[in-house]
Design an enzyme around this catalytic site. Sequence first.
Site, PDB file in Angstrom:
ATOM      1  N   GLU A   1       0.844  -1.195   0.000  1.00  0.00           N
ATOM      2  CA  GLU A   1       0.000   0.000   0.000  1.00  0.00           C
ATOM      3  C   GLU A   1       0.882   1.248   0.000  1.00  0.00           C
ATOM      4  O   GLU A   1       1.466   1.599   1.027  1.00  0.00           O
ATOM      5  CB  GLU A   1      -0.921   0.012   1.219  1.00  0.00           C
ATOM      6  CG  GLU A   1      -1.777   1.268   1.308  1.00  0.00           C
ATOM      7  CD  GLU A   1      -2.481   1.424   2.641  1.00  0.00           C
ATOM      8  OE1 GLU A   1      -2.861   2.571   2.966  1.00  0.00           O
ATOM      9  OE2 GLU A   1      -2.650   0.417   3.361  1.00  0.00           O
TER      10      GLU A   1
ATOM     11  N   ARG B   1       0.199  10.312  -0.081  1.00  0.00           N
ATOM     12  CA  ARG B   1       0.475  11.402   0.853  1.00  0.00           C
ATOM     13  C   ARG B   1       1.632  12.291   0.397  1.00  0.00           C
ATOM     14  O   ARG B   1       1.958  13.264   1.077  1.00  0.00           O
ATOM     15  CB  ARG B   1       0.801  10.839   2.244  1.00  0.00           C
ATOM     16  CG  ARG B   1      -0.313  10.023   2.855  1.00  0.00           C
ATOM     17  CD  ARG B   1       0.067   9.510   4.225  1.00  0.00           C
ATOM     18  NE  ARG B   1      -0.912   8.546   4.720  1.00  0.00           N
ATOM     19  CZ  ARG B   1      -0.802   7.907   5.878  1.00  0.00           C
ATOM     20  NH1 ARG B   1       0.241   8.132   6.658  1.00  0.00           N
ATOM     21  NH2 ARG B   1      -1.733   7.042   6.256  1.00  0.00           N
TER      22      ARG B   1
ATOM     23  N   THR C   1      -4.688   6.086   1.174  1.00  0.00           N
ATOM     24  CA  THR C   1      -5.160   7.473   1.323  1.00  0.00           C
ATOM     25  C   THR C   1      -5.963   7.908   0.092  1.00  0.00           C
ATOM     26  O   THR C   1      -5.845   9.040  -0.384  1.00  0.00           O
ATOM     27  CB  THR C   1      -3.984   8.447   1.595  1.00  0.00           C
ATOM     28  OG1 THR C   1      -3.021   7.819   2.440  1.00  0.00           O
ATOM     29  CG2 THR C   1      -4.484   9.695   2.310  1.00  0.00           C
TER      30      THR C   1
ATOM     31  N   LYS D   1     -11.246  -1.644   6.505  1.00  0.00           N
ATOM     32  CA  LYS D   1     -10.087  -1.191   7.269  1.00  0.00           C
ATOM     33  C   LYS D   1     -10.588  -0.493   8.533  1.00  0.00           C
ATOM     34  O   LYS D   1     -11.399   0.438   8.447  1.00  0.00           O
ATOM     35  CB  LYS D   1      -9.264  -0.225   6.405  1.00  0.00           C
ATOM     36  CG  LYS D   1      -8.216   0.581   7.142  1.00  0.00           C
ATOM     37  CD  LYS D   1      -7.582   1.578   6.181  1.00  0.00           C
ATOM     38  CE  LYS D   1      -6.707   2.587   6.890  1.00  0.00           C
ATOM     39  NZ  LYS D   1      -6.068   3.526   5.942  1.00  0.00           N
TER      40      LYS D   1
END
Length: 214
Positions: free
Chosen positions: A46, A50, A74, A134
């Site tokens: 992952e 960001r 994100t 999640k």
Amino acid sequence: MYSSPKLTALQVMQDAPVIPVIVLNDVAHAVPMARALVAGGIRMLEVTLRTPQALACIEAIARAVPEAVVGAGTVRTKADAQAASMAGARFAVSPGYTPAVGQACRDVGLALLPGVATGSEIMMAQEDGFTELKFFPAMQAGGPAMLKAWSGPFFDVQFCPTGGVTLHNAPDFLALPNVVCVGGSWLVPADALAQGDWVRITQLACDTQDFKRK
């Protein structure tokens, strides 16, 4: 752009005990880091959106490390989902959930792990057909005790707790019947990236293989 077979969120979660949560500031680190994780038995990567370099890093891994399965973290908007898919991501992870993000990921063929922190958010995701979620931020939102409480009303949901999960508390989460895997940033420490210490990253990945799995 890429024609890899479609994944399900459950397949992403079941591949290894830990999904590394990766923050990359230098595209040159992407490929050797991915190879180091794969060497340690971690394939689902992952890369969080960001940093300005994140999409280029996803593309580099998708092109150069076919044995890895790169995803985007994100993911907050439809545009994020589309850009991640174009870069070669095969799954997406979001810090929260909106129907727009869920539909965007379906439209571009990305398996999605939506972020939830409350019962209402779980119900919203379930209404849209998402049952692998999640739990974020896991420690701040109640930790293993919260997941135990959810196992009754949400018996048909499986979780990947992320946020505050460490090498030391990951086994506590993985011992729960409704937890398939955890997300953790400790597999790719910032100092190891800066120093190009790929051997250390491989060892950290190897260490996760000893975690108890249900």
